[in-house]
Design a protein around this motif. Structure first.
Motif, PDB file in Angstrom:
ATOM      1  N   VAL A  54       0.849  -1.190   0.000  1.00 64.00           N
ATOM      2  CA  VAL A  54       0.000   0.000   0.000  1.00 64.00           C
ATOM      3  C   VAL A  54       0.886   1.242   0.000  1.00 64.00           C
ATOM      4  O   VAL A  54       2.082   1.165   0.263  1.00 64.00           O
ATOM      5  CB  VAL A  54      -0.958   0.016   1.212  1.00 64.00           C
ATOM      6  N   GLY A  55       0.291   2.388  -0.274  1.00 61.81           N
ATOM      7  CA  GLY A  55       1.024   3.647  -0.196  1.00 61.81           C
ATOM      8  C   GLY A  55       1.046   4.457  -1.472  1.00 61.81           C
ATOM      9  O   GLY A  55       1.366   5.634  -1.439  1.00 61.81           O
ATOM     10  N   GLY A  56       0.735   3.837  -2.594  1.00 56.53           N
ATOM     11  CA  GLY A  56       0.756   4.596  -3.846  1.00 56.53           C
ATOM     12  C   GLY A  56       2.117   5.211  -4.099  1.00 56.53           C
ATOM     13  O   GLY A  56       3.140   4.530  -4.023  1.00 56.53           O
ATOM     14  N   ALA A  57       2.138   6.508  -4.342  1.00 51.18           N
ATOM     15  CA  ALA A  57       3.390   7.208  -4.634  1.00 51.18           C
ATOM     16  C   ALA A  57       4.202   7.523  -3.387  1.00 51.18           C
ATOM     17  O   ALA A  57       5.333   7.981  -3.490  1.00 51.18           O
ATOM     18  CB  ALA A  57       3.098   8.505  -5.400  1.00 51.18           C
ATOM     19  N   VAL A  58       3.637   7.283  -2.214  1.00 50.74           N
ATOM     20  CA  VAL A  58       4.349   7.573  -0.970  1.00 50.74           C
ATOM     21  C   VAL A  58       5.111   6.319  -0.562  1.00 50.74           C
ATOM     22  O   VAL A  58       4.616   5.475   0.168  1.00 50.74           O
ATOM     23  CB  VAL A  58       3.370   8.016   0.139  1.00 50.74           C
ATOM     24  N   LYS A  59       6.318   6.193  -1.074  1.00 55.85           N
ATOM     25  CA  LYS A  59       7.131   5.011  -0.797  1.00 55.85           C
ATOM     26  C   LYS A  59       8.586   5.419  -0.602  1.00 55.85           C
ATOM     27  O   LYS A  59       9.026   6.443  -1.102  1.00 55.85           O
ATOM     28  CB  LYS A  59       7.069   4.030  -1.966  1.00 55.85           C
ATOM     29  N   SER A  60       9.294   4.571   0.095  1.00 60.07           N
ATOM     30  CA  SER A  60      10.738   4.748   0.207  1.00 60.07           C
ATOM     31  C   SER A  60      11.398   3.406  -0.062  1.00 60.07           C
ATOM     32  O   SER A  60      10.750   2.365  -0.047  1.00 60.07           O
ATOM     33  CB  SER A  60      11.117   5.298   1.590  1.00 60.07           C
ATOM     34  N   SER A  61      12.693   3.471  -0.341  1.00 62.02           N
ATOM     35  CA  SER A  61      13.408   2.256  -0.716  1.00 62.02           C
ATOM     36  C   SER A  61      14.880   2.393  -0.342  1.00 62.02           C
ATOM     37  O   SER A  61      15.358   3.480  -0.029  1.00 62.02           O
ATOM     38  CB  SER A  61      13.262   2.034  -2.227  1.00 62.02           C
ATOM     39  N   ARG A  62      15.592   1.274  -0.410  1.00 60.21           N
ATOM     40  CA  ARG A  62      17.046   1.259  -0.224  1.00 60.21           C
ATOM     41  C   ARG A  62      17.717   0.839  -1.528  1.00 60.21           C
ATOM     42  O   ARG A  62      18.788   0.240  -1.512  1.00 60.21           O
ATOM     43  CB  ARG A  62      17.413   0.321   0.917  1.00 60.21           C
ATOM     44  N   ASP A  63      17.103   1.146  -2.665  1.00 59.85           N
ATOM     45  CA  ASP A  63      17.624   0.731  -3.974  1.00 59.85           C
ATOM     46  C   ASP A  63      19.007   1.293  -4.273  1.00 59.85           C
ATOM     47  O   ASP A  63      19.826   0.639  -4.913  1.00 59.85           O
ATOM     48  CB  ASP A  63      16.669   1.156  -5.096  1.00 59.85           C
TER      49      ASP A  63
END
Length: 202
Positions: free
Chosen positions: A39-48
């Motif tokens: 869930v979250g749509g465009a509100v996401k974070s990552s460690r890519d």
């Protein structure tokens, strides 16, 4: 057995989740459907980029969310939400590698604008002063159901203090033209145009 719901919300992005929570608070039974794994749509974070670096993958700037009476009504701070404010709120890169930077401290922003182009610092503080007198009513009108009668009247009451019809003309002027008419340097023009673009109000 088939379960029925009062409402079906399609999409578990910020808008869908706010709608679902608002309906639940009113006593509705709600199911939220989401095609993505999270869930979250465009509100996401990552460690890519690097395992030790958390970055936003889509959007990262939510000033109207924090100001929204609907979002505030959920009291998300009681459920772990922490609003974080970077000293430099946002920036726009230029082809030469430099940046137009907007700081939370308006005097820091004004000083940077002044260093780049004489007169722009004072012009920025004048614009901030106008916003101080009427901005709360403008934001409330943007976040109110249409038509925003109460906050529209509040803005109307403050109109004379910000220049009357000249301010109305300013609000109806495209952001790019507003930047060119008030500032000689590129940085404040980029900040105004970029913010208008992010807000979908060019």
């Amino acid at each position: 057995m088939t379960k029925t719901y009062d409402a079906v919300v399609i999409g578990a992005g910020p808008n869908g989740l706010v709608a679902a929570n608002h309906l639940i608070d009113q006593g509705w039974s709600v199911v939220v459907l989401e095609a993505q794994a999270e869930v979250g749509g465009a509100v996401k974070s990552s460690r890519d980029v690097h395992p030790d670096f958390v970055h936003d993958t889509f959007s990262a700037f939510y000033p109207l969310s924090e100001a929204s009476p609907t979002i505030r009504s959920f009291e998300l701070e009681n459920h772990g939400l922490t609003w974080r404010h970077a000293p430099a709120v946002l920036g726009h890169p230029r082809p030469d590698g430099s940046w137009a930077i907007l700081h939370r401290d308006r005097t820091v922003t004004a000083d940077l604008f002044e260093q780049a182009h004489s007169g722009d610092g004072e012009a920025w503080l004048e614009l901030c002063g106008q916003w101080d007198r009427i901005g709360d009513q403008v934001v409330k009108a943007l976040l109110s159901p249409f038509p925003p009668v109460r906050n529209g009247l509040g803005a109307l009451a403050k109109l004379r203090s910000v220049g009357g019809l000249d301010f109305v003309k300013t609000m109806l002027t495209p952001a790019s033209e507003l930047g060119r008419s008030r500032f000689g340097g590129e940085s404040p023009r980029l900040i105004i145009a970029g913010n208008a673009g992010h807000a979908d109000i060019p």
